[in-house]
Write a protein that holds these residues in place. Structure first.
Motif: not given
Length: 120
Positions: A1-7
């Motif tokens: 999971m990418s940082l953008r989707s986590r945010r």
């Protein structure tokens, strides 16, 4: 999971929890008894009570923290006597302070302090 989707997930979770809190608070206030609007007499009475509670301690507070001690600089004084007049000195002015007087006990300012709410 990418940082953008986590945010994005974190933002969505925070928004949902804030929405749930707002809805819960809204139902709590809706079920409570309706509050009465205070009248002018209540507002004035509350204001005077608040002033009395805030002013009274100040008017009864000892002004000179070093009063009645051996290191109080206000106990030092200068006096003079001219011709047949009474002696005039600085201790007559500072004596109430060196005795530990509060604002309400001073000769002239005490009358003004007693006129304030809570000044008694």
């Amino acid at each position: 999971m990418s940082l953008r989707s986590r945010r994005a997930m974190l933002r969505t979770a925070l928004a949902l929890s804030a929405l749930g809190t707002a809805l819960t608070a809204g139902t709590a206030t809706a079920t409570a008894a309706p509050a009465e609007v205070p009248g002018a007499g209540d507002v004035v009475g509350g204001t005077l009570h608040g002033l009395e509670s805030g002013v009274a301690p100040v008017t009864h507070l000892q002004l000179d923290p070093l009063a009645r001690t051996t290191v109080d600089p206000l106990t030092n004084g200068v006096a003079t006597k001219a011709a047949g007049f009474r002696p005039l000195g600085t201790t007559t002015v500072t004596k109430p302070l060196t005795d530990g007087a509060s604002l309400s006990e001073l000769p002239l300012l005490g009358q003004v302090a007693k006129a304030l709410p809570g000044g008694r």
